[in-house]
Design a protein around this motif. Structure first.
Motif, PDB file in Angstrom:
ATOM      1  N   GLY A 101      -2.348  16.219  -0.781  1.00 14.31           N
ATOM      2  CA  GLY A 101      -3.412  15.815   0.124  1.00 14.31           C
ATOM      3  C   GLY A 101      -4.197  17.016   0.601  1.00 14.31           C
ATOM      4  O   GLY A 101      -4.552  17.896  -0.185  1.00 14.31           O
ATOM      5  N   ARG A 103      -0.409   4.038   0.781  1.00 10.27           N
ATOM      6  CA  ARG A 103      -0.901   4.797   1.939  1.00 10.27           C
ATOM      7  C   ARG A 103      -0.123   4.513   3.220  1.00 10.27           C
ATOM      8  O   ARG A 103      -0.270   5.231   4.206  1.00 10.27           O
ATOM      9  CB  ARG A 103      -2.387   4.521   2.157  1.00 10.27           C
ATOM     10  N   ASP A 104       0.707   3.463   3.211  1.00  9.23           N
ATOM     11  CA  ASP A 104       1.475   3.135   4.411  1.00  9.23           C
ATOM     12  C   ASP A 104       2.855   3.793   4.443  1.00  9.23           C
ATOM     13  O   ASP A 104       3.680   3.464   5.287  1.00  9.23           O
ATOM     14  CB  ASP A 104       1.619   1.614   4.541  1.00  9.23           C
ATOM     15  N   HIS A 127       8.304   3.283   4.092  1.00 13.48           N
ATOM     16  CA  HIS A 127       7.088   2.505   4.275  1.00 13.48           C
ATOM     17  C   HIS A 127       7.089   2.002   5.722  1.00 13.48           C
ATOM     18  O   HIS A 127       8.158   1.811   6.317  1.00 13.48           O
ATOM     19  CB  HIS A 127       7.080   1.332   3.285  1.00 13.48           C
ATOM     20  N   ASN A 130      -2.847  11.969   0.337  1.00 12.22           N
ATOM     21  CA  ASN A 130      -3.572  10.951  -0.421  1.00 12.22           C
ATOM     22  C   ASN A 130      -2.863  10.540  -1.712  1.00 12.22           C
ATOM     23  O   ASN A 130      -3.295   9.616  -2.392  1.00 12.22           O
ATOM     24  CB  ASN A 130      -5.019  11.363  -0.693  1.00 12.22           C
ATOM     25  N   THR A 131      -1.770  11.212  -2.041  1.00  8.43           N
ATOM     26  CA  THR A 131      -0.969  10.846  -3.210  1.00  8.43           C
ATOM     27  C   THR A 131       0.479  11.254  -2.956  1.00  8.43           C
ATOM     28  O   THR A 131       0.729  12.345  -2.448  1.00  8.43           O
ATOM     29  CB  THR A 131      -1.455  11.586  -4.480  1.00  8.43           C
ATOM     30  N   TRP A 132       1.397  10.368  -3.292  1.00  8.73           N
ATOM     31  CA  TRP A 132       2.813  10.755  -3.261  1.00  8.73           C
ATOM     32  C   TRP A 132       3.500  10.165  -4.479  1.00  8.73           C
ATOM     33  O   TRP A 132       3.100   9.130  -4.995  1.00  8.73           O
ATOM     34  CB  TRP A 132       3.494  10.366  -1.959  1.00  8.73           C
ATOM     35  N   ARG A 184       5.352   6.934   5.198  1.00 12.87           N
ATOM     36  CA  ARG A 184       5.415   8.029   6.166  1.00 12.87           C
ATOM     37  C   ARG A 184       6.483   9.012   5.720  1.00 12.87           C
ATOM     38  O   ARG A 184       7.512   8.622   5.156  1.00 12.87           O
ATOM     39  CB  ARG A 184       5.741   7.520   7.577  1.00 12.87           C
ATOM     40  N   ASN A 186       0.805  -1.223   0.000  1.00  9.44           N
ATOM     41  CA  ASN A 186       0.000   0.000   0.000  1.00  9.44           C
ATOM     42  C   ASN A 186       0.839   1.275   0.000  1.00  9.44           C
ATOM     43  O   ASN A 186       1.680   1.468   0.879  1.00  9.44           O
ATOM     44  CB  ASN A 186      -0.902   0.037   1.236  1.00  9.44           C
TER      45      ASN A 186
END
Length: 152
Positions: free
Chosen positions: A70, A9-10, A107, A33-35, A12, A7
């Motif tokens: 985001g 989203r995981d 991650h 919400n996007t990188w 940091r 994911n």
């Protein structure tokens, strides 16, 4: 065991506090919400008559950046911005050598951070429409080599 997807989203992201070097602050946890990690290169042409019409070149320079997108976070009681976003926005206003600070990402399952020891920051557009939350984005462009640091 077979490899599998994981994911986005995981991931940091942290920024080094320029007012307290060595102190790392999370950036907008729960609001990104996007990188995107990007790489660029600069080459030099070494084509000669002996190349027989075939292009030849060397890679001479590598660049890396990470873009975060985001929402802008603000405390509903104190109206204070997210601490990481506050540092990012402050760094965006700095110039010259003062425009560089540390940035790192990993991650949640990684054992080490990828560290841009020196990075400059460019804020993206902020805003929204009638029924939107306020958007936020920033790009962290590496200056010099990357390194790693063990996650604690």
């Amino acid at each position: 065991m077979a490899v599998t997807t994981y994911n986005a989203r995981d991931a940091r992201f942290q920024i080094e506090d320029y007012n307290a070097p060595g102190t790392w602050v999370d950036i907008a946890v729960g609001a990104i919400n996007t990188w995107t990690k990007s790489e660029e290169e600069e080459t030099t042409d070494i084509t000669t008559f002996g190349s027989a019409g075939q292009s030849e070149s060397y890679k001479m320079q590598i660049g890396k950046s990470v873009q975060l997108e985001g929402f802008r976070l603000r405390d509903p009681v104190t109206f204070a911005l997210d601490p990481g976003q506050t540092i990012v926005e402050g760094m965006n206003e700095r110039l010259g050598p003062d425009s560089l600070t540390g940035f790192r990402y990993a991650h949640v399952t990684d054992t080490s951070w990828v560290v841009f020891t020196k990075a400059r920051i460019t804020l993206g557009d902020q805003g929204g429409g009638n029924n939107d939350e306020v958007s936020w984005s920033a790009t962290f462009t590496r200056s010099g080599p990357s390194t790693t640091a063990v996650k604690s």
